[in-house]
Design an enzyme around this catalytic site. Sequence first.
Site, PDB file in Angstrom:
ATOM      1  N   HIS A   1       1.878   4.941  -5.802  1.00 19.64           N
ATOM      2  CA  HIS A   1       1.813   3.506  -5.557  1.00 19.64           C
ATOM      3  C   HIS A   1       0.455   2.931  -5.926  1.00 19.64           C
ATOM      4  O   HIS A   1       0.356   1.873  -6.529  1.00 19.64           O
ATOM      5  CB  HIS A   1       2.119   3.195  -4.090  1.00 19.64           C
ATOM      6  CG  HIS A   1       2.043   1.745  -3.772  1.00 19.64           C
ATOM      7  ND1 HIS A   1       0.910   1.157  -3.276  1.00 19.64           N
ATOM      8  CD2 HIS A   1       2.958   0.769  -3.912  1.00 19.64           C
ATOM      9  CE1 HIS A   1       1.131  -0.137  -3.122  1.00 19.64           C
ATOM     10  NE2 HIS A   1       2.369  -0.403  -3.496  1.00 19.64           N
TER      11      HIS A   1
ATOM     12  N   HIS B   1      12.213   2.035  -0.166  1.00 17.32           N
ATOM     13  CA  HIS B   1      10.926   1.661  -0.755  1.00 17.32           C
ATOM     14  C   HIS B   1      10.043   2.898  -0.798  1.00 17.32           C
ATOM     15  O   HIS B   1       9.552   3.360   0.233  1.00 17.32           O
ATOM     16  CB  HIS B   1      10.280   0.554   0.082  1.00 17.32           C
ATOM     17  CG  HIS B   1       9.016   0.025  -0.506  1.00 17.32           C
ATOM     18  ND1 HIS B   1       9.008  -0.860  -1.547  1.00 17.32           N
ATOM     19  CD2 HIS B   1       7.733   0.266  -0.197  1.00 17.32           C
ATOM     20  CE1 HIS B   1       7.767  -1.154  -1.852  1.00 17.32           C
ATOM     21  NE2 HIS B   1       6.964  -0.482  -1.048  1.00 17.32           N
TER      22      HIS B   1
END
Length: 114
Positions: free
Chosen positions: A60, A17
Amino acid sequence: MRAYFKYAEGKKIISGHRGTIEDGLPENSIAAFEAVLRKTPAIFEIDPRYTKDSVVVLLHDANLERVTNGFGRVSDYTWAELRTLRLKDHAGNMTKYPINTLDEVIEWAKGKPF
């Protein structure tokens, strides 16, 4: 790809991730992806964002504060402006690593095991 993801009993697939945040590495960076691949084959979930001039970068957050030394929205800056910034690690410390474009990551990934 289809063969790689085909089910087989006992088969494990590693998904990173945003790469890793270990060892002071910033998420969504080539450096973080390289660190994971030194330990195991893996695939990566990444977070694309558009710049003001439509360059796709990996961050992100829609805002720059948490992950870079910049301020404001990613989409309010051109790639030329964003490339001068540096990424922060998970603890908020500045790193030497720049923001990467999706094109840079795709070029880096060519021929890598996953």
